[in-house]
Design an enzyme around this catalytic site. Sequence first.
Site, PDB file in Angstrom:
ATOM      1  N   ARG A   1      -1.563  -8.869  12.863  1.00 55.76           N
ATOM      2  CA  ARG A   1      -2.008  -7.730  12.101  1.00 55.76           C
ATOM      3  C   ARG A   1      -2.502  -8.661  11.075  1.00 55.76           C
ATOM      4  O   ARG A   1      -3.495  -7.542  10.608  1.00 55.76           O
ATOM      5  CB  ARG A   1      -0.077  -7.090  11.524  1.00 55.76           C
ATOM      6  CG  ARG A   1       0.509  -6.073  12.754  1.00 55.76           C
ATOM      7  CD  ARG A   1       1.677  -6.148  12.597  1.00 55.76           C
ATOM      8  NE  ARG A   1       1.427  -4.301  11.374  1.00 55.76           N
ATOM      9  CZ  ARG A   1       1.971  -4.750  10.478  1.00 55.76           C
ATOM     10  NH1 ARG A   1       3.549  -5.086  10.643  1.00 55.76           N
ATOM     11  NH2 ARG A   1       1.728  -3.825  10.089  1.00 55.76           N
TER      12      ARG A   1
ATOM     13  N   ARG B   1      10.723  -2.186  10.502  1.00 59.60           N
ATOM     14  CA  ARG B   1       9.885  -1.439  11.579  1.00 59.60           C
ATOM     15  C   ARG B   1       9.896  -2.611  12.853  1.00 59.60           C
ATOM     16  O   ARG B   1      10.097  -3.903  12.629  1.00 59.60           O
ATOM     17  CB  ARG B   1       8.899  -1.818  11.050  1.00 59.60           C
ATOM     18  CG  ARG B   1       8.506  -0.711  10.070  1.00 59.60           C
ATOM     19  CD  ARG B   1       7.488  -1.174   9.150  1.00 59.60           C
ATOM     20  NE  ARG B   1       5.985  -0.648   9.676  1.00 59.60           N
ATOM     21  CZ  ARG B   1       4.658  -0.874   9.069  1.00 59.60           C
ATOM     22  NH1 ARG B   1       4.230  -0.584   8.583  1.00 59.60           N
ATOM     23  NH2 ARG B   1       3.624  -1.342  10.123  1.00 59.60           N
TER      24      ARG B   1
ATOM     25  N   ARG C   1      11.335  -6.824   4.752  1.00 57.52           N
ATOM     26  CA  ARG C   1      11.388  -5.250   4.770  1.00 57.52           C
ATOM     27  C   ARG C   1      12.588  -4.508   5.465  1.00 57.52           C
ATOM     28  O   ARG C   1      12.427  -4.976   7.248  1.00 57.52           O
ATOM     29  CB  ARG C   1       9.599  -4.793   5.479  1.00 57.52           C
ATOM     30  CG  ARG C   1       9.338  -3.614   4.948  1.00 57.52           C
ATOM     31  CD  ARG C   1       8.278  -3.051   4.675  1.00 57.52           C
ATOM     32  NE  ARG C   1       7.222  -3.812   5.910  1.00 57.52           N
ATOM     33  CZ  ARG C   1       5.462  -3.516   5.469  1.00 57.52           C
ATOM     34  NH1 ARG C   1       5.201  -2.940   5.054  1.00 57.52           N
ATOM     35  NH2 ARG C   1       4.823  -3.476   6.437  1.00 57.52           N
TER      36      ARG C   1
ATOM     37  N   ARG D   1      -9.561   0.945   8.443  1.00 58.01           N
ATOM     38  CA  ARG D   1      -9.160   0.280   8.838  1.00 58.01           C
ATOM     39  C   ARG D   1     -10.826  -0.914   9.295  1.00 58.01           C
ATOM     40  O   ARG D   1     -10.372  -2.354   9.653  1.00 58.01           O
ATOM     41  CB  ARG D   1      -8.379   0.116   9.878  1.00 58.01           C
ATOM     42  CG  ARG D   1      -7.044  -0.819   9.009  1.00 58.01           C
ATOM     43  CD  ARG D   1      -5.263  -0.749  10.067  1.00 58.01           C
ATOM     44  NE  ARG D   1      -4.500  -0.711   9.744  1.00 58.01           N
ATOM     45  CZ  ARG D   1      -3.628  -0.946   9.521  1.00 58.01           C
ATOM     46  NH1 ARG D   1      -3.910   0.459   9.174  1.00 58.01           N
ATOM     47  NH2 ARG D   1      -2.286  -1.084   9.118  1.00 58.01           N
TER      48      ARG D   1
ATOM     49  N   LYS E   1       0.693  -1.367  -0.162  1.00 53.76           N
ATOM     50  CA  LYS E   1       0.080   0.064   0.134  1.00 53.76           C
ATOM     51  C   LYS E   1       0.758   1.364   0.169  1.00 53.76           C
ATOM     52  O   LYS E   1       0.821   2.696  -0.546  1.00 53.76           O
ATOM     53  CB  LYS E   1      -0.400   0.102   1.311  1.00 53.76           C
ATOM     54  CG  LYS E   1      -2.026  -0.993   0.860  1.00 53.76           C
ATOM     55  CD  LYS E   1      -2.622  -0.291   2.239  1.00 53.76           C
ATOM     56  CE  LYS E   1      -2.732  -0.756   3.506  1.00 53.76           C
ATOM     57  NZ  LYS E   1      -1.131  -2.360   4.278  1.00 53.76           N
TER      58      LYS E   1
HETATM   59  P1  AMP Z   1       0.380   0.444   8.863  1.00 50.17           P
HETATM   60  O1  AMP Z   1       1.990   1.552   8.918  1.00 50.17           O
HETATM   61  O2  AMP Z   1      -0.743   1.652   8.308  1.00 50.17           O
HETATM   62  O3  AMP Z   1       0.545  -1.353   9.098  1.00 50.17           O
HETATM   63  O4  AMP Z   1       0.285   0.681  10.614  1.00 50.17           O
HETATM   64  C1  AMP Z   1       0.678   0.351  11.388  1.00 50.17           C
HETATM   65  C2  AMP Z   1      -0.558  -0.143  13.297  1.00 50.17           C
HETATM   66  O5  AMP Z   1      -0.807   1.232  13.381  1.00 50.17           O
HETATM   67  C3  AMP Z   1      -1.433  -1.029  13.036  1.00 50.17           C
HETATM   68  O6  AMP Z   1      -0.845  -2.475  12.508  1.00 50.17           O
HETATM   69  C4  AMP Z   1      -2.190  -0.529  14.205  1.00 50.17           C
HETATM   70  O7  AMP Z   1      -1.734  -0.318  15.255  1.00 50.17           O
HETATM   71  C5  AMP Z   1      -2.270   0.989  13.565  1.00 50.17           C
HETATM   72  N1  AMP Z   1      -2.787   1.732  12.692  1.00 50.17           N
HETATM   73  C6  AMP Z   1      -2.631   2.262  11.611  1.00 50.17           C
HETATM   74  N2  AMP Z   1      -3.550   2.907  10.884  1.00 50.17           N
HETATM   75  C7  AMP Z   1      -4.722   2.257  11.873  1.00 50.17           C
HETATM   76  C8  AMP Z   1      -5.678   2.544  11.858  1.00 50.17           C
HETATM   77  N3  AMP Z   1      -7.124   2.994  10.567  1.00 50.17           N
HETATM   78  N4  AMP Z   1      -7.260   1.848  13.003  1.00 50.17           N
HETATM   79  C9  AMP Z   1      -6.391   1.406  13.524  1.00 50.17           C
HETATM   80  N5  AMP Z   1      -5.089   1.457  14.396  1.00 50.17           N
HETATM   81  C10 AMP Z   1      -4.100   1.626  13.281  1.00 50.17           C
END
Ligand code: AMP
Length: 223
Positions: A170, A159, A124, A85, A13
């Site tokens: 996740r 990360r 990654r 999400r 993404k």
């Molecule tokens: P990402 O970088 O998009 O993979 O997000 C990393 C983490 O941030 C996720 O595993 C969640 O813990 C939190 N997170 C990101 N976006 C959301 C969202 N829209 N709703 C809830 N938690 C989020």
Amino acid sequence: MYIIMLGAPGSGKGTIGRELVKKYDLSYFSTGDIFRDEIEKNTELGIEVNKYLSEGSLVPDEITIKIVEEKLKSMDKILLDGFPRTIKQAEKLDEFLQENGKSITAVINLNIPDKDVITRTSHRVICSNKNCGASFNTMFMPPKKDGICDICGSKLIKRKDDKPETIKDRLVQYHKNTQPLIDYYKKEGLLDTIDIDIYSNKTKEETAENAGKLIEKKINSYK
Ligand code: AMP
């Protein structure tokens, strides 16, 4: 223009989204980046959300929606990566856009098998420079110089939530909370899906071009 990127963790993404941002001159908006930044700065919000990110669970809707609404008010022409999400977040976003006379242009869903998510995320590495945010993969898309970002020359880091055990959590969250959004946006006629094959030789530019064509088709269908 509001573009939403949907997909499991590690589906690309962010990588494909950043290509689209360049192509269409959009602002890139990632809730994950916002949360990581707050954690690093040790703010009140950062302290609050740290536990959710560390264990691979979702930040509660009330917190996420509040943050997003505040930021979205001052932005236009956006690519949303990682938001919405949950169905609740999608409903709130629809409400917010309607109130502001705006609408979603397209939703691009990147479809990837779970086993490939584990393989991809365990290799990654991301740029430590937040303003760059580039992502590489030591197995599939290595940087030219080991440990160094091709784009800005900063150090590449892993990360914290890309550990296999956190990724599994996740993925559980993704299937339970986020996958239902595929049907949600399909019903609204907004969804296009791209199948991601991590073993194909397709470049991020080619996948982004494919996504761009789908977005343009959507835009033309509204005319
Ligand atoms: P990402 O970088 O998009 O993979 O997000 C990393 C983490 O941030 C996720 O595993 C969640 O813990 C939190 N997170 C990101 N976006 C959301 C969202 N829209 N709703 C809830 N938690 C989020």
